[in-house]
Design a protein around this motif. Structure first.
Motif, short mmCIF file in Angstrom:
data_model
loop_
_atom_site.label_atom_id
_atom_site.label_comp_id
_atom_site.label_asym_id
_atom_site.label_seq_id
_atom_site.Cartn_x
_atom_site.Cartn_y
_atom_site.Cartn_z
N VAL A 62 -19.31 -13.41 -16.19
CA VAL A 62 -18.01 -13.05 -16.86
C VAL A 62 -18.15 -13.00 -18.28
CG1 VAL A 62 -15.49 -13.33 -17.07
CG2 VAL A 62 -16.54 -13.54 -14.84
N ALA A 63 -18.63 -14.24 -18.75
CA ALA A 63 -18.48 -14.32 -20.36
C ALA A 63 -19.66 -13.30 -21.03
CB ALA A 63 -19.27 -15.54 -20.74
N ILE A 64 -20.67 -13.17 -20.37
CA ILE A 64 -21.69 -12.11 -21.09
C ILE A 64 -21.04 -10.65 -20.82
CG2 ILE A 64 -23.83 -11.10 -20.66
CD1 ILE A 64 -24.82 -13.82 -19.72
N ASP A 65 -20.50 -10.32 -19.64
CA ASP A 65 -20.11 -8.96 -19.48
C ASP A 65 -18.88 -8.66 -20.52
OD1 ASP A 65 -21.75 -7.76 -17.83
OD2 ASP A 65 -20.48 -8.30 -16.14
N ASP A 66 -18.21 -9.70 -20.93
CA ASP A 66 -17.02 -9.56 -21.98
C ASP A 66 -17.78 -9.05 -23.20
OD1 ASP A 66 -14.89 -10.06 -20.05
OD2 ASP A 66 -14.59 -11.86 -20.55
N GLU A 67 -18.63 -10.02 -23.58
CA GLU A 67 -19.45 -9.74 -24.83
C GLU A 67 -20.16 -8.45 -25.23
OE1 GLU A 67 -20.48 -10.46 -28.78
OE2 GLU A 67 -18.94 -11.70 -27.43
N VAL A 68 -20.54 -7.83 -23.95
CA VAL A 68 -21.03 -6.72 -23.83
C VAL A 68 -20.12 -5.60 -24.39
CG1 VAL A 68 -22.22 -4.71 -22.56
CG2 VAL A 68 -23.21 -6.97 -22.46
N ASN A 69 -18.91 -5.71 -23.51
CA ASN A 69 -17.67 -4.76 -23.86
C ASN A 69 -17.42 -4.94 -25.22
OD1 ASN A 69 -17.77 -4.04 -21.17
ND2 ASN A 69 -16.64 -5.43 -20.41
N ASN A 70 -17.23 -6.28 -25.48
CA ASN A 70 -16.63 -6.22 -27.18
C ASN A 70 -17.72 -5.42 -28.07
OD1 ASN A 70 -14.62 -7.72 -26.31
ND2 ASN A 70 -15.39 -9.71 -26.63
N ILE A 71 -18.92 -5.84 -27.83
CA ILE A 71 -20.02 -5.30 -28.87
C ILE A 71 -19.95 -3.59 -28.65
CG2 ILE A 71 -22.15 -4.93 -28.88
CD1 ILE A 71 -22.69 -7.65 -28.24
N ILE A 72 -19.60 -3.05 -27.63
CA ILE A 72 -19.70 -1.37 -27.52
C ILE A 72 -18.32 -1.25 -28.09
CG2 ILE A 72 -19.32 0.50 -25.45
CD1 ILE A 72 -21.22 -1.34 -23.83
N ALA A 73 -17.36 -1.93 -27.88
CA ALA A 73 -16.10 -1.45 -28.38
C ALA A 73 -15.97 -1.62 -30.01
CB ALA A 73 -14.97 -2.36 -27.93
N ARG A 74 -16.60 -2.63 -30.64
CA ARG A 74 -16.63 -2.77 -32.01
C ARG A 74 -17.78 -1.70 -32.68
NH1 ARG A 74 -16.98 -8.18 -30.70
NH2 ARG A 74 -18.99 -8.15 -31.38
N ARG A 75 -19.03 -1.61 -32.11
CA ARG A 75 -19.98 -1.11 -32.64
C ARG A 75 -20.23 0.15 -32.05
NH1 ARG A 75 -20.11 -4.66 -36.86
NH2 ARG A 75 -20.38 -6.70 -36.06
N GLN A 76 -19.66 0.70 -31.22
CA GLN A 76 -20.11 1.95 -30.58
C GLN A 76 -21.51 2.39 -30.67
OE1 GLN A 76 -17.21 4.66 -32.71
NE2 GLN A 76 -15.63 3.87 -31.58
N PRO A 77 -22.33 1.67 -30.05
CA PRO A 77 -23.87 2.05 -30.28
C PRO A 77 -24.18 3.10 -29.46
CG PRO A 77 -23.45 0.17 -28.55
CD PRO A 77 -22.05 0.49 -29.38
N THR A 78 -25.29 3.57 -30.02
CA THR A 78 -25.73 5.07 -28.93
C THR A 78 -27.27 4.68 -28.95
OG1 THR A 78 -26.45 5.90 -31.23
CG2 THR A 78 -24.29 6.46 -30.45
N ALA A 79 -27.70 5.83 -28.13
CA ALA A 79 -29.14 5.88 -27.76
C ALA A 79 -29.77 4.45 -27.02
CB ALA A 79 -30.00 6.22 -28.87
N ARG A 80 -30.83 3.87 -27.91
CA ARG A 80 -31.51 2.77 -27.09
C ARG A 80 -30.64 1.51 -27.10
NH1 ARG A 80 -37.68 0.58 -27.31
NH2 ARG A 80 -37.33 -1.42 -27.08
N ASP A 81 -29.88 1.48 -28.26
CA ASP A 81 -28.70 0.31 -28.41
C ASP A 81 -27.73 0.25 -27.00
OD1 ASP A 81 -30.00 -0.89 -30.57
OD2 ASP A 81 -28.94 0.13 -31.86
N LEU A 82 -27.40 1.49 -26.91
CA LEU A 82 -26.47 1.59 -25.82
C LEU A 82 -27.06 1.23 -24.75
CD1 LEU A 82 -23.70 2.05 -24.76
CD2 LEU A 82 -24.18 4.48 -24.77
N ARG A 83 -28.30 1.61 -24.26
CA ARG A 83 -28.86 1.46 -22.97
C ARG A 83 -29.15 0.05 -22.83
NH1 ARG A 83 -32.23 6.19 -24.84
NH2 ARG A 83 -33.95 4.73 -25.04
N LEU A 84 -29.54 -0.66 -24.08
CA LEU A 84 -29.73 -2.07 -23.98
C LEU A 84 -28.48 -2.87 -23.43
CD1 LEU A 84 -31.57 -4.55 -24.50
CD2 LEU A 84 -30.89 -4.49 -26.89
#
Length: 235
Positions: A62-84
């Protein structure tokens, strides 16, 4: 705030996420190693350890998934970063499920111990399969750490050996149950143990597939091995 500073913050967030992922992976490996020891000598304290670790894995997922969601929301990564990030979330799910399988094994072996029914079945085969599953899980995590697509592909090939071991074990169990109907109950428990081990190997394979997805940008799930090798070699 400069782009360079933003990039540095993003890298720091990814490194922290990676550390959490591999901490979770280490806990799962410890769980599996511990539960395999029960095949040699039953120890109730090991059962308690695996149970408590499974609860800890749920919290980490749960904690790691929350952090993944937070990073995506804050950084809006694309390409390989988003896949990672997407693959990290899926790897976490597979690690949690591998931990669930370890807990299932512990419960089944506890049930066999409490029933006190002996069989002529050799558990050495189960232990060997379990060690194979543990090894490929470790290698899958190592491949993820290094983003090594060739190592990931080899893991997917090696998982076939665990599948073959499972099929042979089922055949021997059926023969044992036919020869001694009174051992059907413990034999079925051992069957569930064998299936759980096979599933751990499957979860390791899934992690290996995500390595290829991150590096190559291609979803290789369900591809036959010859097609998989073509995808890896393709630029």
């Amino acid at each position: 705030m400069t782009d360079k500073h933003l990039s540095s913050q993003f890298d720091t967030a990814l490194n922290l996420l990676s550390t959490q992922l591999f901490e979770m992976g280490g806990l799962v490996e410890s769980q599996i190693s511990s539960v395999l020891s029960l095949l040699s000598s039953f120890d109730e304290t090991v059962v308690f350890y695996v149970r408590d670790s499974e609860k800890r894995l749920n919290q980490m997922e749960v904690a790691i998934d929350d952090e993944v969601n937070n990073i995506i929301a804050r950084r809006q990564p694309t390409a390989r970063d988003l896949r990672l990030l997407m693959a990290t979330s899926k790897c976490v799910t597979n690690l949690e499920r591998a931990g669930d399988e370890a807990w299932k094994i512990a419960k089944r072996l506890q049930r066999i111990e409490e029933a006190g029914v002996t069989t002529a079945m050799q558990v050495a085969e189960l232990r060997s399969s379990g060690e194979m599953a543990l090894t490929i899980l470790h290698r899958a995590l190592d491949a993820f750490a290094r983003m090594d697509v060739l190592a990931a592909a080899q893991i997917m090939r090696d998982d076939l050996a665990i599948d073959n071991e499972f099929r042979l074990f089922v055949q021997r169990l059926v023969a044992d149950m036919n020869a001694a109907p009174g051992t059907i109950s413990p034999c079925l428990d051992y069957l569930f143990v064998a299936k759980a081990i096979e599933r751990i190997g499957d979860h390791a394979t899934n992690i290996a597939e995500f390595v290829i997805y991150i590096v190559k940008g291609r979803d290789v799930r369900h591809l036959p091995l010859d097609r998989l090798e073509e995808e890896i070699l393709r630029s």
